[in-house]
Design an enzyme around this catalytic site. Structure first.
Site, PDB file in Angstrom:
ATOM      1  CB  CYS A 455      44.324  -7.141 -24.906  1.00 41.38           C
ATOM      2  SG  CYS A 455      45.027  -6.000 -26.110  1.00 41.38           S
ATOM      3  CG  HIS A 856      40.993  -5.419 -27.874  1.00 40.28           C
ATOM      4  ND1 HIS A 856      41.567  -5.542 -26.632  1.00 40.28           N
ATOM      5  CD2 HIS A 856      39.893  -6.233 -27.858  1.00 40.28           C
ATOM      6  CE1 HIS A 856      40.849  -6.365 -25.901  1.00 40.28           C
ATOM      7  NE2 HIS A 856      39.830  -6.807 -26.625  1.00 40.28           N
TER       8      HIS A 856
END
Length: 985
Positions: A455, A856
């Site tokens: 990510c 994330h």
């Protein structure tokens, strides 16, 4: 008498009169009768029982048989013989089918009457065979239930011997698998459930009496539910058997199933899916226990493909079972285990997210104590999932609103819950679990598939792609025959722009662009990755240009064709004419700016200056005092380290060419994330989204950040003002003045003397705490101005142009002898003229998490160009960054400016890029993200310069432009067209 009775019951006499006469006939059964008279009465009773047109006649028949059979037992024994019973079971009675439950009712009544007679043994032997035959014929639920009732009352009729007994159990299991309810009304469903319960109860009694039949019966059960025959779907009535399996057998049975090499993955998947379907069976106990045990057993032997497939196929069905109170406890237990174990991807959780709000409202309307208790459990589970899969504010906002009145678990409890069931950290061979792709979303944008904790790359690539001018320049390059990183970026951008896929897997670019010190499948710092990527692209272009230039010089005396070829190679990275000087690389043109650092000795007033090129500015969080008055005062090295100011620079010194992996990129404010996982799959056996020790630090982080910035909300303006504010070097940070030949107090100032096309700002949220030996994250909200004016000091008599290698991580706050060596006195001051350069926010990379070692990334972005509607911003509301020498704080609040800007925001202008998922969003969502989700904080910002003179010409004389992007090279367009055809097929 039999004829009189038969005429009476079929007559039209009043019912009370009929009952009186019948009672007297029954009472006369005690009188002696001839054998023929008894036989006639038995035949009449049989006919009334089996063929009576109404309940009254059938009742009379049972009374006659019972009365005359008891008082004339010998005659009844002769009548109720093997031939009669066999004929009834195989041929029926008159028009009555042999599969009618009334046949078994009659046989059971007859057996009761002759239990003390020797001939009953012969009938028992007959019924043992006939019972096995019946179950092999797959009787319907009513007949099978009636048979099991007869066999339960007369266990002597059960098949004897291990072989026949085992066959009977196995066939009865298969008969249950064929059960189907014949009605939908409540009374019909209740009757069906009671029939199934009777059958399963008989199996339980057989297993208890003959334990050797249990395991083969369960093997037969597994064979039924694991069959791949799509034309036959086993009945969920099989769930009634689970409650009769001893729980102490779970471990042995599950281990046997999961380790049996003969059980294929497809069969196990089918069996597990059908067991999950059993959750809908009312009154069944322990179904959830067996389902969870099998899920754990498969995880133990690393059958993750099965677990992924089953979870994604069945999690919505499990969630829907929560609507039904009878099966709610088991469904919630399985749902919790599925979600808490499926921690590598948000896909399973997001399948149920759209249904959560309506269920919560239903529980609230119900108002029952049981519903409230379940709502609290569900709310806790949902909080855990949203914590673990942060970064989807549009999805979670309605849920947060629906459960706002429910208690929220602490972060420590959430982490403890998440750590109990996860199975994704047990193997490094997990598949990437790609999303089920169904074509592009309504946004028209393409997502990037997470390849396993990538990510950090996906968020940066999307931000660069949405930097419209940069994307267009990359797509316009003529790179045929070149295998450079820029060629791979061009390939990636082309697919993002033109593919029909919902999400693209950037495997080739990831392998080419991943820094060598980045551990695969581990979370990393997106800012570090961005610096490395831009550095690689810059150095690669310089190298290619140098090689092409050398070849061109050597071929001056060659033939004209050779000279032309050399010129073509020299222009590999040539840009459109509007791009300016060909000596600058594309990265310099798009992201390069210049910063001038000046240090003035407060003793002799001598000054030393240095210019450095940068591609991003790293902004430290400022203490509240620095926002109020006076220059920064750095008396101790510890304080300096806490608020280190850093840029990614282009420098001339040889040290600037030091490999990136040998540099300490952030020193005091370390942003490297090289451990932990939240999405994708980790190769570390114990890697998780956030360690428990980190969770204990969350409140400490907030306390520390409050100490740093005070109570009011900071803005990017504050951080930039702090970055540009004068700094007093004193105490341990004194400056070595060559003129004074000693350490002296000094004032250091920084000025931006050349602005970039795209201004990249990194907020230094991660700092190393030497006391606790941990990296802390500053969780404070930072207001993001939509429009920004950057003060640039244009130099009229500039220093020599700085060129050469790149230096990443140079600390502007370096002091003492090292700084003295870096900053040589330059003599005269330059004449500067301030200029306010307007910028508009283009992209925001958000970090979701509580520490630097995990989390994330996702991005907010919009299309912004140098001019035109999407790039034209309202100058009247621009937020100015005044010169730090004049004023540290802007007069107008960033929040006020932002509110004014929101009123004129174009609808559906912003996009949220979260790996494979791309959705529409708004600038309001960008601004509110941290206040709504405290772990989600802006980390890297992209601002685009307005009224740029280096805008890209979107109307060339030739070539087909699509959505403002230049036409692609033929080989690249062909590759995309071919992939689109394959995908659509």
């Amino acid at each position: 008498m039999d004829k009189i009775l038969e005429g009476l019951v079929s007559s039209s006499h009043p019912l009370p009169l009929k009952r009186v006469i019948v009672r007297r006939v029954v009472e006369s059964a005690e009188t002696p009768l001839s054998q023929a008279q008894c036989r006639a009465m038995f035949a009449l009773g049989t006919r009334l029982v089996l063929q009576g047109p109404d309940p009254f006649q059938r009742q009379v028949g049972r009374q006659v048989l019972d009365a005359y059979g008891r008082f004339h037992r010998a005659e009844f024994e002769a009548f109720f013989n093997r031939g009669l019973v066999l004929g009834l079971l195989q041929r029926g009675y008159g028009e009555l089918s042999n599969r009618d439950p009334a046949i078994l009712d009659y046989i059971q009544a007859g057996l009761r009457l002759i239990m003390s007679c020797p001939s009953v043994l012969e009938l028992f032997e007959l019924l043992q065979v006939e019972a096995l035959r019946l179950v092999c014929e797959r009787p319907a639920p009513p007949l099978c239930a009636r048979l099991c009732q007869l066999l339960g009352d007369f266990p002597q009729c059960l098949p004897r011997g291990r072989k026949l007994s085992l066959a009977f159990c196995q066939q009865l299991v298969r008969s249950i698998a064929h059960f189907q309810s014949q009605g939908t009304r409540e009374a019909e469903l209740r009757l069906y459930v009671s029939q199934v319960t009777q059958v399963s109860a008989l199996l339980r009694s057989v297993w208890k009496a003959e334990p050797d039949t249990l395991l083969p019966s369960l093997q037969e059960l597994f064979a039924v539910i694991s069959a791949a025959d799509t034309s036959f779907e086993p009945s969920v009535a099989l769930a009634s058997l689970v409650q009769h399996i001893p729980l102490q057998m779970i471990t042995v049975l599950i281990r046997s199933l999961t380790t049996d090499p003969n059980v294929k993955d497809a069969s196990m998947t089918q069996a597990l899916c059908r067991m999950i379907d059993w959750l809908s069976w009312p009154l069944a106990q322990h179904v959830e226990t067996w389902v969870i045990a099998l899920l754990k057993g498969l995880a133990a032997v690393q059958k993750f493909t099965i677990l992924i497939d089953v979870t994604l196929l069945k999690i919505e069905l499990v969630f829907n079972r929560l609507w039904f109170p009878l099966v709610r406890p088991g469904a919630l237990a399985v749902l919790s285990h599925m979600l808490l174990s499926f921690q590598h991807s948000p896909e399973a959780f997001h399948l149920i997210v759209p249904h959560v709000v309506s269920l919560v409202h239903s529980f609230k309307r119900d108002g029952l104590p049981s519903s409230t208790a379940f709502l609290m459990q569900l709310s806790e589970l949902i909080h855990c999932m949203m914590y673990h899969y942060s970064g989807f504010p549009e999805l979670y906002e309605p849920i947060l609103e629906a459960i706002k009145d429910m208690p929220k678990p602490t972060e420590e409890k959430i982490k403890m819950i998440l750590s109990q069931s996860a199975w994704t950290s047990q193997s490094s061979s997990l598949p990437s679990c790609l999303s089920r792709l169904s074509g592009k979303s309504e946004t028209g944008k393409t997502g990037l598939i997470n390849l396993g904790n990538t990510c950090y790359m996906n968020s940066v690539i999307q931000a660069l792609f949405m930097a419209t001018d940069f994307r267009r320049h990359v797509l316009s390059l003529n790179l045929n025959g070149c295998n450079s990183l820029m060629r791979k970026l061009q390939h990636l951008f082309a697919f993002l722009a033109h593919t029909q896929r919902e999400a693209y897997a950037p495997r080739i670019f990831f392998e080419a662009s991943r820094p060598p010190w980045f551990t695969p499948r581990s979370q990393q710092d997106c800012s570090e990755y961005l610096r490395f990527l831009l550095d690689r692209l810059h150095e690669e272009e310089r190298t290619l240009k140098a090689l092409s230039s050398a070849k061109s010089s050597q071929s001056i005396m060659n033939e004209e064709s050779q000279a032309q070829e050399a010129v073509h190679k020299t222009q590999v990275f040539a840009e459109a004419p509007c791009m300016g000087s060909e000596e600058r690389t594309l990265i310099e043109k798009m992201f390069g700016g210049k910063l001038k650092t000046t240090i003035c000795c407060l003793n002799c007033k001598s000054m030393s200056q240095k210019e450095e090129a940068f591609t991003d500015l790293s902004l430290a969080f400022c203490p509240p005092t620095s926002l109020e008055s006076g220059p920064k005062c750095m008396e101790h090295s510890e304080v300096k380290d806490d608020y280190v100011v850093q840029t990614n620079t282009l420098a001339t010194s040889p040290a600037a060419e030091t490999p990136l992996n040998n540099l300490d990129v952030n020193r005091g404010c370390d942003t490297v994330m090289n451990e932990g996982t939240m999405e994708g799959f980790s190769t570390e056996p114990n890697s998780e989204n956030t360690t428990i020790s980190e969770l204990k630090q969350v409140q400490t982080n907030r306390d520390m950040s409050q100490t740093l910035v005070g109570k009011s909300t900071l803005s990017v303006t504050d951080l930039l003002n702090y970055f540009l504010a004068p700094e007093i070097l004193s105490g341990d940070n004194k400056y070595y003045c060559e003129k004074c030949a000693s350490l002296q107090n000094a004032e250091k100032t920084m000025q931006i003397i050349e602005e970039p096309e795209y201004l990249i700002l990194t907020l230094l949220r991660f700092s190393y705490d030497p006391k606790c030996h941990i990296r802390r994250k500053i969780l404070d909200n930072v207001s993001l101005p939509l429009v920004l004016e950057l003060p640039v000091k244009s130099i009229t008599s500039p220093l020599a142009v700085v060129s050469g290698g790149w230096s990443v991580g140079v600390e502007i706050s370096d002091t003492g002898e090292n700084l003295a060596k870096k900053l040589k006195p330059s003599g005269a001051d330059e004449v500067t003229c301030p200029q306010l350069v307007p910028y508009v926010l283009s992209s925001v990379v958000v970090h979701s998490g509580v520490s630097s070692e995990s989390g994330h990334y996702y991005s907010y972005a919009r299309n912004v160009t140098g001019s035109g509607p999407s790039g034209l911003c309202h100058q009247s509301t621009a937020l100015s960054l005044v010169s730090p020498q004049d004023k540290l704080l802007a007069e107008e609040s960033p929040c006020t400016v932002v509110e004014n800007e929101l009123d004129t925001e174009m609808p559906r202008e912003w996009f949220l890029f979260n790996d494979s998922r791309v959705t529409f969003t708004s600038f309001q969502s960008v601004q509110k993200i941290t206040s709504r989700f405290p772990k989600d904080t802006a980390y890297v910002l992209f601002y685009k310069k307005q009224n740029s003179t280096c805008g890209f010409n979107t109307n060339p004389a030739n070539g087909l432009w699509v959505n403002g992007d230049p036409p692609l090279q033929k080989d690249l367009m062909d590759a995309i067209t071919k992939d689109n055809k394959l995908y659509l097929q």
